[in-house]
Enzyme design. Sequence first.
Site, PDB file in Angstrom:
ATOM      1  N   HIS A 176      -5.903 -11.808 -17.140  1.00 18.20           N
ATOM      2  CA  HIS A 176      -7.125 -11.110 -16.748  1.00 18.20           C
ATOM      3  C   HIS A 176      -6.816 -11.370 -15.261  1.00 18.20           C
ATOM      4  O   HIS A 176      -7.230 -12.434 -14.659  1.00 18.20           O
ATOM      5  CB  HIS A 176      -8.171 -11.648 -17.071  1.00 18.20           C
ATOM      6  CG  HIS A 176      -8.705 -11.396 -18.595  1.00 18.20           C
ATOM      7  ND1 HIS A 176      -9.075 -10.126 -18.954  1.00 18.20           N
ATOM      8  CD2 HIS A 176      -8.616 -12.168 -19.616  1.00 18.20           C
ATOM      9  CE1 HIS A 176      -9.413 -10.230 -20.307  1.00 18.20           C
ATOM     10  NE2 HIS A 176      -9.115 -11.342 -20.672  1.00 18.20           N
TER      11      HIS A 176
ATOM     12  N   ASN B  80       1.982  -8.993 -27.764  1.00 22.70           N
ATOM     13  CA  ASN B  80       2.002  -9.937 -28.895  1.00 22.70           C
ATOM     14  C   ASN B  80       3.311  -9.441 -29.539  1.00 22.70           C
ATOM     15  O   ASN B  80       3.719  -8.176 -29.935  1.00 22.70           O
ATOM     16  CB  ASN B  80       0.826  -9.544 -29.732  1.00 22.70           C
ATOM     17  CG  ASN B  80       0.878 -10.333 -31.075  1.00 22.70           C
ATOM     18  OD1 ASN B  80       1.321  -9.801 -32.204  1.00 22.70           O
ATOM     19  ND2 ASN B  80       0.763 -11.708 -30.969  1.00 22.70           N
ATOM     20  N   VAL B  81       4.128 -10.508 -30.102  1.00 23.79           N
ATOM     21  CA  VAL B  81       5.171 -10.161 -30.880  1.00 23.79           C
ATOM     22  C   VAL B  81       5.058 -11.310 -32.103  1.00 23.79           C
ATOM     23  O   VAL B  81       4.677 -12.630 -31.703  1.00 23.79           O
ATOM     24  CB  VAL B  81       6.410 -10.096 -30.118  1.00 23.79           C
ATOM     25  CG1 VAL B  81       6.905  -9.024 -29.531  1.00 23.79           C
ATOM     26  CG2 VAL B  81       6.500 -11.759 -29.463  1.00 23.79           C
ATOM     27  N   ARG B  82       5.358 -11.083 -33.442  1.00 26.72           N
ATOM     28  CA  ARG B  82       5.008 -11.892 -34.440  1.00 26.72           C
ATOM     29  C   ARG B  82       5.732 -11.610 -35.674  1.00 26.72           C
ATOM     30  O   ARG B  82       6.197 -10.451 -35.789  1.00 26.72           O
ATOM     31  CB  ARG B  82       3.518 -11.799 -34.684  1.00 26.72           C
ATOM     32  CG  ARG B  82       3.051 -10.480 -35.170  1.00 26.72           C
ATOM     33  CD  ARG B  82       1.421 -10.420 -35.532  1.00 26.72           C
ATOM     34  NE  ARG B  82       1.132  -9.232 -35.908  1.00 26.72           N
ATOM     35  CZ  ARG B  82       0.809  -7.978 -35.146  1.00 26.72           C
ATOM     36  NH1 ARG B  82       0.798  -8.149 -33.840  1.00 26.72           N
ATOM     37  NH2 ARG B  82       0.456  -6.960 -35.513  1.00 26.72           N
TER      38      ARG B  82
ATOM     39  N   HIS C 170     -17.202   2.901 -31.474  1.00 26.83           N
ATOM     40  CA  HIS C 170     -18.653   2.902 -31.227  1.00 26.83           C
ATOM     41  C   HIS C 170     -18.618   3.578 -29.951  1.00 26.83           C
ATOM     42  O   HIS C 170     -20.052   3.726 -29.384  1.00 26.83           O
ATOM     43  CB  HIS C 170     -19.348   1.701 -31.409  1.00 26.83           C
ATOM     44  CG  HIS C 170     -18.604   0.494 -30.608  1.00 26.83           C
ATOM     45  ND1 HIS C 170     -17.466  -0.042 -30.787  1.00 26.83           N
ATOM     46  CD2 HIS C 170     -19.163  -0.176 -29.462  1.00 26.83           C
ATOM     47  CE1 HIS C 170     -17.437  -1.071 -29.681  1.00 26.83           C
ATOM     48  NE2 HIS C 170     -18.447  -1.009 -29.065  1.00 26.83           N
TER      49      HIS C 170
ATOM     50  N   HIS D 229      -1.898  -6.810 -22.173  1.00 28.38           N
ATOM     51  CA  HIS D 229      -2.150  -7.974 -23.412  1.00 28.38           C
ATOM     52  C   HIS D 229      -0.709  -7.530 -23.912  1.00 28.38           C
ATOM     53  O   HIS D 229      -0.129  -6.351 -23.858  1.00 28.38           O
ATOM     54  CB  HIS D 229      -3.194  -7.362 -24.270  1.00 28.38           C
ATOM     55  CG  HIS D 229      -2.748  -7.755 -25.778  1.00 28.38           C
ATOM     56  ND1 HIS D 229      -2.508  -6.593 -26.557  1.00 28.38           N
ATOM     57  CD2 HIS D 229      -2.980  -8.816 -26.429  1.00 28.38           C
ATOM     58  CE1 HIS D 229      -2.180  -7.287 -27.795  1.00 28.38           C
ATOM     59  NE2 HIS D 229      -2.483  -8.646 -27.687  1.00 28.38           N
TER      60      HIS D 229
END
Length: 316
Positions: free
Chosen positions: A105, A117-119, A185, A115
């Site tokens: 941020h 992510n690696v997994r 939403h 953002h």
Amino acid sequence: MQVQIQAVREFLLNLQQTIVHALENQENSGGFDGRTDTKFIADTWERPEGGGGRSCVLSGGQVIEKAGVMFSHIHIKQMPASATVRHPELVGAQAQALGVSLVVHPKNPYVPTSHANVRLFVATPTDGSTPIWWFGGGFDLTPFYPNLNDVKHWHQVAYDLCQPFGDEVYPKYKTWCDEYFYLKHRHECRGVGGLFYDDVNTASTGWDFETCFKFMQAVGQGYIEGIVPIFERNKHQGYAERERNFQLYRRGRYVEYNLVYDRGTLFGLQSNGRTESILVSMPPLAAWEYRYEPEEGTPEFELTDFYLKPQDWLNL
């Protein structure tokens, strides 16, 4: 499989350190009151069920208001519902999950939140049959102010890293990202997307383990190649209270998404994960305004009217 897990673990730890150094360099590379000492704080932890991780967090910087770059390698006694809904054959299975996840941020509203992510998951079915493994991850960009050059650069990096793996890879995972980071939403995307993939293994792609692992490596390196030039171009840009207020308002959407929809947050909480590490993705400050609507013709309106809708960014 143990050998491959160790190789993935070593890559992830090195990736975490590389990203930490790249972000510290943005914070300390001059032009901000001469400060050159803002560093990530590393916090190593263990969990009772087995495994642990290293959480690296930077707060209160002059460029980065808050960032978390988290490594974890945990042992799971029983797969949580957020994972088995897509793999019902693994209900009750033991598993290992290891990965690097990060959220940055920035302080300046003209630098997007990012953002990545690696997994890798490896699960052992309750019948003792061969372990099932799959890779997942990606990266996405959440700007507060329109900047077509930044967005095109981000997607060009994504396209280029996917090309060695097949012409169909970028459009498939780009579309998946647009669909995944969508606030139902609010009827809007969280940002301008990037790549998102899950369940990547031999059965889904035809790639062997080594090729899947190479794709993980490309995505991890791609995040750095994507975000550093965006920081360099925008971190010195001036802003006023109006831009800051809009940034905080849009951060509220980021919070809504992470708490309502994000699989990683749900998985972490359902698997008795470390709450501080799971919720480090939250911004330090955010705001909500009742029935706010940006005025037509403003950059704020352009962001919500055009940028927060899926686009063919590379052909604009």
